[in-house]
Design a protein around this motif. Structure first.
Motif, short mmCIF file in Angstrom:
data_model
loop_
_atom_site.label_atom_id
_atom_site.label_comp_id
_atom_site.label_asym_id
_atom_site.label_seq_id
_atom_site.Cartn_x
_atom_site.Cartn_y
_atom_site.Cartn_z
N GLY A 105 16.55 -23.14 -34.54
CA GLY A 105 16.58 -22.73 -33.26
C GLY A 105 15.54 -23.64 -32.26
O GLY A 105 15.28 -24.86 -32.75
N PRO A 106 15.27 -22.94 -31.08
CA PRO A 106 14.35 -23.92 -30.03
C PRO A 106 13.33 -24.45 -30.92
O PRO A 106 12.36 -23.82 -31.44
CB PRO A 106 14.28 -22.61 -29.03
CG PRO A 106 15.40 -21.90 -29.05
CD PRO A 106 15.62 -21.70 -30.43
N GLY A 107 13.08 -25.76 -30.71
CA GLY A 107 11.82 -26.55 -31.06
C GLY A 107 12.04 -27.08 -32.63
O GLY A 107 11.26 -27.84 -32.79
N ASP A 108 13.17 -26.68 -33.19
CA ASP A 108 13.50 -27.41 -34.33
C ASP A 108 14.22 -28.48 -34.40
O ASP A 108 14.85 -28.86 -33.68
CB ASP A 108 14.26 -26.22 -35.26
CG ASP A 108 13.82 -24.96 -35.56
OD1 ASP A 108 12.30 -25.02 -35.53
OD2 ASP A 108 14.39 -23.78 -36.27
N PHE A 109 14.13 -29.57 -35.44
CA PHE A 109 14.67 -30.77 -35.51
C PHE A 109 15.74 -30.48 -36.48
O PHE A 109 15.21 -29.91 -37.70
CB PHE A 109 13.60 -31.70 -35.99
CG PHE A 109 12.83 -32.20 -34.68
CD1 PHE A 109 13.08 -33.25 -33.93
CD2 PHE A 109 11.61 -31.52 -34.46
CE1 PHE A 109 12.24 -33.66 -32.97
CE2 PHE A 109 10.97 -31.93 -33.33
CZ PHE A 109 11.19 -33.03 -32.72
#
Length: 168
Positions: A105-109
């Protein structure tokens, strides 16, 4: 204070310092190049590559996957890829038959090693999936594959020396 390249004396033919035009480059959001390797189900746009800025060892840009859409299976040859999720929920499938899956999700790499067959899926039926994409070479390699995926992929947790029990 001295810097390694400071005052190297290079000058363009017009008398300007060399790094004025050969130094830092800013590519504005509206200047991304969609004339790059594409895979069905997604839109890639290049920001940084050899053709645009002379990058020798990396490619960077954006990828958008529309709501409730998925890409075709593909790999990126010898290149390593990093995907950073800005907005939405990414479901990745990978393997010879796309038999493994994980979500981000958002912020994940997300890291994709060379030659790994994979597929990006937008896990949201209503929201676009927006990501930043970086690759380990200035070329845009996308090898589209004809893979029959398994019906139910196996969920895989991220396991490494600092997360021996896996991280969701």
């Amino acid at each position: 204070m001295s810097h390694e390249h400071e005052g190297d004396g290079r000058v363009h033919p017009h008398g300007e310092p060399a790094w004025k035009h050969d130094g830092v480059r800013v590519v504005k959001a509206g200047q991304l190049d969609v004339n790059t390797a594409q895979t069905p189900g997604m839109n890639r746009a290049a920001a940084i590559n050899f053709a645009r800025v002379g990058a020798q060892k990396l490619w960077a840009g954006t990828v958008t996957i529309h709501a409730d859409a998925k890409t075709g299976a593909h790999h990126h040859g010898h290149l390593e890829s990093v995907i950073y999720v800005i907005r939405g929920k990414a479901r990745m499938r990978w393997g010879d038959h796309l038999e493994f899956t994980a979500e981000a999700g958002p912020g994940d790499f997300i890291y994709v090693p060379p030659y790994v067959p994979h597929q990006e899926i937008n896990a949201s039926a209503t929201e676009a999936l927006e990501c930043v994409l970086c690759r380990s070479d200035g070329e845009a390699v996308a090898v589209n594959l004809d893979i029959a995926p398994v019906e139910k992929p196996e969920s895989v947790l991220w396991i490494d020396p600092t997360h021996p029990q896996g991280a969701v």
